[in-house]
Scaffold this active site. Structure first.
Site, short mmCIF file in Angstrom:
data_model
loop_
_atom_site.label_atom_id
_atom_site.label_comp_id
_atom_site.label_asym_id
_atom_site.label_seq_id
_atom_site.Cartn_x
_atom_site.Cartn_y
_atom_site.Cartn_z
N LYS A 182 0.26 8.96 26.76
CA LYS A 182 0.94 7.92 27.79
C LYS A 182 0.47 8.59 29.46
CE LYS A 182 4.85 5.48 26.11
NZ LYS A 182 6.47 5.33 26.16
N LYS B 262 6.97 14.55 17.57
CA LYS B 262 6.24 13.47 18.16
C LYS B 262 4.82 13.28 17.76
CE LYS B 262 5.36 11.75 22.74
NZ LYS B 262 5.44 11.91 24.11
N1 GLY Z 1 7.93 9.93 26.39
C1 GLY Z 1 7.80 8.87 25.14
C2 GLY Z 1 6.53 8.63 24.70
O1 GLY Z 1 5.69 9.43 24.91
O2 GLY Z 1 6.41 7.59 24.15
#
Ligand code: GLY
Length: 351
Positions: free
Chosen positions: A142, A223
């Site tokens: 992002k 993540k």
């Molecule tokens: N910080 C949230 C994402 O990278 O989606």
């Protein structure tokens, strides 16, 4: 060294190792055949780490240039971006060259967006130096700048060539930034890892740095699992926004001043759990965030926050998505009308 492979369309590795900053040159020369690396940093981080990065890059045969801008969210705008483009043109940076984002979330977002757009896309590498950037913003591609109308309104999904994460750089991080990053670390426990959450409940600001070598890769691994399945946030990736619906409303209420992102997200996680989750988890979460100096609530009338949620530019038509973790460690995405969402807050479930 811990290597976490991120299987997005343009796949890459996150390498976590103490002291890896000093080896960035040799790692990049194996990965990217660039001739010039442009280190982009801010005036807090550059004096601490840019000469280490530059020396390593030069020793590996790279020409280096450096662009430094004033620290803080107020620099994440079109003005700084234009200055970066001008600098890259002046230094005759070509598509084969590479930008190196050396710093926290603002440096990463801005450098990533410059890399995504300059010459329609050039190489870039993330070297995050804040806890928030190491566990969250440097991974997943992002990139964005802010507009006067709101944060992150112009951006792109653009993956780096590699992320080099050096936990040693956190030793110089001021405590307020450590606290800020802990908001996101706790988020990872809440959304996907009850064991991590339990670990965090047994540590505090003084003891947690001894556990960074495990905790940082754990967060990055979560993540990776999420963005590997949903790179462009069409579904699953929304779970990373746990606490952010109300967190963004809190930041907007305070005009993005006097409250950090991590503090706003911490209060946002507690509020959504209180009104849309369950009472026991709400109490445990409040206890956990408070251990790290984060707020579990804010002195703002709820109806004012809910008005800001209604203006959230990320809503879909008249609906908004929000995330509830029930039980801790399992995130669920809910979609509701704005008024349906607001109704949850009319009843106090956890007195
Ligand atoms: N910080 C949230 C994402 O990278 O989606």
């Amino acid at each position: 060294m811990k290597r976490i492979h991120v299987p997005t369309n343009d796949a890459y590795d996150v390498l976590v190792e103490r002291g890896i900053l000093r080896r960035c040159g040799e790692i990049l020369s194996d990965l990217i055949g660039s001739s010039t690396c442009v280190i982009i940093s801010d005036d807090n981080v550059a004096p601490l780490y840019s000469s280490t990065a530059a020396q390593s890059l030069q020793a590996a045969g790279f020409r280096t240039e450096q662009f430094v801008f004033p620290h803080g969210e107020q620099s994440k705008n079109a003005d700084t971006l234009m200055k970066i483009y001008t600098f890259l043109c002046e230094k005759e940076i070509t598509r084969g060259d590479c930008l190196v984002a050396l710093g926290g979330g603002v440096v990463g977002d801005l450098t990533g967006y410059a890399a995504a757009t300059y010459l329609r896309g050039i190489h870039y590498v993330q070297i995050p130096t804040s806890l928030l950037a190491q566990v969250d913003s440097s991974v997943g591609g992002k990139t964005a700048i802010d507009l006067p109308e709101g944060k992150n309104l112009v951006g792109a999904f653009y993956q780096p060539d590699v992320v080099l994460c050096d936990p040693d750089t956190l030793s110089t991080l001021p405590q307020e930034f450590l606290i800020d990053g802990m908001g996101e670390v706790i988020k990872y426990g809440m959304i996907a890892d009850a064991e991590l959450f339990e670990t965090l409940c047994g540590l505090d600001l003084q003891t947690i740095p001894q556990h960074f070598d495990d905790i940082i890769p754990t967060c990055i691994g979560i993540k990776r699992d999420v963005v590997g399945k949903d790179e462009k946030e069409s579904g699953l990736r929304m779970i990373l926004n746990f606490g952010h619906t109300l967190g963004h409303a809190i930041e907007a209420y305070y005009h993005y001043e006097g409250i950090t992102h991590g503090c706003a997200v911490a209060a946002g996680m507690c509020l959504i759990t209180r009104y849309c989750g369950n009472a026991e988890d709400w109490k445990r979460l409040c206890g956990c965030v408070e251990r790290y100096g984060l707020p579990s609530d804010v002195p703002v009338p709820l109806n004012e926050l809910l008005t800001f949620c209604g203006h959230d530019k990320k809503r879909s038509g008249n609906d908004l998505h929000y995330v509830v973790c029930d039980p801790i460690g399992q995130a669920k995405i809910r979609r509701d009308t704005i008024s349906g969402f607001q109704k949850h807050f009319e009843r106090t479930v956890c007195e």
